[in-house]
Design an enzyme around this catalytic site. Sequence first.
Site, PDB file in Angstrom:
ATOM      1  CG  LEU A   9      -8.935  50.725   4.899  1.00 41.48           C
ATOM      2  CD1 LEU A   9      -9.716  51.034   3.766  1.00 41.48           C
ATOM      3  CD2 LEU A   9      -7.767  51.950   5.253  1.00 41.48           C
ATOM      4  CG  ASP A  10     -10.526  50.101  13.106  1.00 42.23           C
ATOM      5  OD1 ASP A  10     -11.298  49.232  13.358  1.00 42.23           O
ATOM      6  OD2 ASP A  10     -10.555  51.240  13.697  1.00 42.23           O
TER       7      ASP A  10
END
Length: 238
Positions: A9-10
């Site tokens: 996940l960014d």
Amino acid sequence: MTPAPLVLLDLDGTLTDSYPGIAASARVAFTALGLPVPDDTALRAFVGPPLVDSFPRFSVPPERVPEAVAAYRGYFRTTGMWENSVYDGIPEQLTTLRDAGVRLAVATSKPEVFAGPICERFGLAPLLEGVFGAPPDHVPSSKATVVAAALDALRPAGAVLMVGDREHDVHGARANGLDCLGVAWGYAQPGELLGAGALDVVDHVDGLAAAVLAALDRPAAPGARPGGAGTVRSADRG
């Protein structure tokens, strides 16, 4: 037993709305250098890419980029990093994914020395197996190298998917043979994510978990990871 899938996940623009602190830090930097301060719309471009890539795009001379980064960091480490908030519904969506057996980790272009404390402060860390970010500013880095470092550390045996809000997330995932699912609530320009090759774009936070689980069920093309959620093998990474 099927190996647990992994989702990278960014952070900025995907899990948290970090624009206020990033914009304030950038304003401090431009002011310190005696350069015109870009408007609020332009400053949104600072969310996502490494600073050493962002400042030159705003006509900061190459020899002054280290000075700009230092001024930015001076404000960010004391104040700007906390001018931030988790998007409503994100903890619940991550919990749904964890409950479904998905491994979760952050892979961000933000320096790891900041990303870790941010995830701790805002309650995301207990939902994650790790937080992977950029090295110090003087060490060359890209989203691709951050993703590679996360894969090397986590050694996933099952499907892997990147989730992010900018084209850099898509390119970093693709460089490692992974698909990227885009999110629309971040900082991308219209059409940016699909134009970069994102698998799809999730419109609302409350649809994130369902979209991730659907993407992870996509079969990969025979003999290749791109084209569906990838299965990473150590031999693929060298």
